[in-house]
Design a protein around this motif. Structure first.
Motif, PDB file in Angstrom:
ATOM      1  N   GLN A 116      -4.608  10.480  -4.225  1.00 47.25           N
ATOM      2  CA  GLN A 116      -3.416   9.610  -4.014  1.00 47.25           C
ATOM      3  C   GLN A 116      -3.211   8.660  -5.902  1.00 47.25           C
ATOM      4  O   GLN A 116      -4.323   8.466  -6.412  1.00 47.25           O
ATOM      5  CB  GLN A 116      -3.516   8.070  -3.302  1.00 47.25           C
ATOM      6  N   GLY A 117      -2.022   8.831  -5.901  1.00 50.32           N
ATOM      7  CA  GLY A 117      -2.178   8.128  -7.260  1.00 50.32           C
ATOM      8  C   GLY A 117      -2.178   9.862  -7.984  1.00 50.32           C
ATOM      9  O   GLY A 117      -1.859   9.298  -9.908  1.00 50.32           O
ATOM     10  N   VAL A 131       0.313   6.201   0.882  1.00 49.57           N
ATOM     11  CA  VAL A 131       0.554   5.900  -0.348  1.00 49.57           C
ATOM     12  C   VAL A 131       1.042   5.887  -1.689  1.00 49.57           C
ATOM     13  O   VAL A 131      -0.122   6.607  -2.527  1.00 49.57           O
ATOM     14  CB  VAL A 131      -0.697   4.055  -0.679  1.00 49.57           C
ATOM     15  N   PRO A 191       1.529   4.770  -5.008  1.00 48.63           N
ATOM     16  CA  PRO A 191       1.780   3.764  -5.735  1.00 48.63           C
ATOM     17  C   PRO A 191       1.575   3.287  -6.994  1.00 48.63           C
ATOM     18  O   PRO A 191       2.151   2.795  -8.383  1.00 48.63           O
ATOM     19  CB  PRO A 191       0.329   3.076  -5.906  1.00 48.63           C
ATOM     20  N   ARG A 192       1.652   4.740  -8.067  1.00 45.81           N
ATOM     21  CA  ARG A 192       2.172   5.365  -8.929  1.00 45.81           C
ATOM     22  C   ARG A 192       2.003   6.913  -9.275  1.00 45.81           C
ATOM     23  O   ARG A 192       1.567   7.491  -8.095  1.00 45.81           O
ATOM     24  CB  ARG A 192       0.817   4.716  -9.498  1.00 45.81           C
ATOM     25  N   CYS A 238       5.403   2.550  -2.857  1.00 42.80           N
ATOM     26  CA  CYS A 238       5.356   1.072  -3.338  1.00 42.80           C
ATOM     27  C   CYS A 238       5.660   1.306  -5.039  1.00 42.80           C
ATOM     28  O   CYS A 238       5.067   0.423  -5.817  1.00 42.80           O
ATOM     29  CB  CYS A 238       4.331  -0.069  -3.334  1.00 42.80           C
ATOM     30  N   GLY A 239       5.769   2.509  -5.251  1.00 37.92           N
ATOM     31  CA  GLY A 239       5.796   2.803  -7.200  1.00 37.92           C
ATOM     32  C   GLY A 239       5.672   3.561  -7.638  1.00 37.92           C
ATOM     33  O   GLY A 239       5.787   4.870  -6.557  1.00 37.92           O
ATOM     34  N   SER A 252       9.636  -0.395  -0.548  1.00 37.19           N
ATOM     35  CA  SER A 252       9.272  -1.666  -1.506  1.00 37.19           C
ATOM     36  C   SER A 252       9.300  -1.290  -3.292  1.00 37.19           C
ATOM     37  O   SER A 252       8.917  -2.556  -3.412  1.00 37.19           O
ATOM     38  CB  SER A 252       7.804  -2.010  -0.574  1.00 37.19           C
TER      39      SER A 252
END
Length: 438
Positions: free
Chosen positions: A231-232, A252, A254-255, A278-279, A302
């Protein structure tokens, strides 16, 4: 042999930091990362380190002494005109204590530097071993044998898990993605006995591709910060044919950048159920959904950006049922809904900006039944409703700004009853849809 050369070219290209068509989108969107060996260049010279260490020790000792004086409320220090034996002995002990403290400080600084040098050496050794394993794994991935390629896939996956830096992990992921983007010979079929060998080879190589896709989705489902989590990291699957099941449920984002631009989904399933965006950015621009089932049920948007710009939904089913759009931006601009089914039933639009501008709805079915528009902005401006089913029955318009101006075609089923009379100021309907005034 062709695969070996092509994959090797991608690896060499990345190491030289030159542009490459396979990695162009990912490279353009990737944030610059610090060089993995930067920390080895931050050691001060011994003299400078000792000077600052002594200065810090003096300041800290003086601060502690002053704090004790204030805390104990000393008024003055008694003075004597004679230097007696006891005072002299105390001064000698104090001198030895200062010397011992200085020696301990020097030993501490030297030990710290030795530790840093050892860590840098271990880092270089880990990088060297990583490079050796990487070369062996890429060589396997370019083998003529599908079984050896499969071993190379698992070797690269494990190498990404054990990479000493994020940049080296990203390199392994890039090579796996680049392999998926290489052209491959389509299935010749199994009806002609003369083609059976080619058919079996196609099936073996498809197994390699499906294994890569499965490993990618498995690693993205692992929580960030845990071992083997990707993730990321950036993921470039642009132009890839995804005809198997990939499961990103509860992942997730996030970036980073996840890129499915131009990907083709002729079958199988793609799961983003309860995923959190979320990003970063997720791209499905120009993707073709012709037979897959794609699930975003319960997903939370989000933050960040998601693009379905110019995507084509010509078959299969796309589910956004129960998804929550509370932030960020989601683009369906210029998307074409010409078949299949798209479900936005029970979705909640409470903060995001969602664009359906210039989208074309000419077939299939798109459902917004029970959707809640309570915040944010949803644009249907200049969209075309020329066929199929568009259903807003049971939708709730209680706060979002929803634009239907410039829309061409009949009013969607259940929209006017859901909006209510009089039309709320936050809902802008096409002029032809406005109820006649009596």
């Amino acid at each position: 042999m062709f695969v070996r050369v092509a994959v090797g070219a991608v690896v060499a290209t990345r190491n030289r930091r030159l542009p490459h068509p396979v990695l162009s989108v990912m490279t353009a969107n990737r944030r610059p990362r610090p060089a993995p060996n930067d920390r080895e260049l931050r050691l001060w010279k011994v003299g400078r380190a000792l000077t600052w260490a002594f200065a810090a020790a003096v300041l800290v000792s003086g601060g502690i002494f002053y704090g004790l004086v204030v805390l104990l409320d000393f008024k003055e220090i008694d003075t004597t005109t004679k230097l007696d034996a006891k005072t002299l002995f105390d001064l000698v002990k104090l001198s030895f204590g200062v010397v011992a403290g200085a020696g301990a400080l020097v030993a501490l600084v030297v030990a710290y530097r030795r530790q840093r040098v050892d860590e840098a050496g271990a880092h270089r050794e880990a990088t060297r071993l990583h490079a050796e394993r990487f070369s062996q794994a890429v060589d396997k991935l370019g083998s003529d044998s599908p079984a050896v390629r499969l071993g190379g896939v698992h070797a690269l996956s494990g190498l990404a898990d054990d990479a000493p830096t994020q940049d080296l992990r990203q390199t392994c992921i890039d090579v796996l993605c680049a392999y998926l983007q290489l052209p491959f010979t389509p299935d010749p079929g199994n009806s002609d006995p003369a083609h059976q060998e080619r058919h079996h080879r196609y099936l073996a190589l498809r197994k390699v591709r499906h294994t890569i896709l499965r490993l990618i989705s498995d690693h993205y489902r692992r929580p960030m910060g845990t071992h083997r989590s990707w993730q990321g990291c950036d993921l470039d699957l642009s132009g890839v044919t995804i005809d198997c099941t990939m499961d990103f449920s509860e992942a997730v984002f996030p970036r980073g950048t996840v890129n499915f631009s131009g990907a083709v989904f002729p079958g199988g399933a793609l799961h983003f159920n309860r995923a959190v965006f979320c990003g970063g950015a997720v791209y499905f621009g120009d993707a073709v959904f012709s037979g897959s089932a794609v699930y975003f049920s319960g997903a939370a948007f989000s933050g960040g950006t998601m693009h379905f710009t110019d995507a084509v939904f010509s078959g299969g089913t796309v589910y956004f049922s129960g998804a929550v759009f509370s932030g960020g931006t989601v683009h369906f601009s210029d998307a074409v809904f010409s078949g299949g089914t798209a479900h936005f039933s029970d979705a909640v639009f409470c903060g995001s900006t969602v664009h359906f501008r210039d989208a074309l709805f000419r077939g299939g079915a798109v459902y917004f039944r029970g959707a809640v528009f309570s915040g944010g902005t949803v644009h249907f401006r200049d969209a075309v409703f020329s066929g199929g089913t568009m259903n807003f029955r049971g939708a709730v318009f209680s706060g979002s700004t929803v634009h239907f101006r410039g829309v061409t075609g009949p009013v969607p089923e259940g929209l006017l009853s859901a909006v209510g009379i009089p039309v709320p100021a936050t809902v802008a309907l096409a002029a032809a849809w406005l109820p006649e005034r009596t």
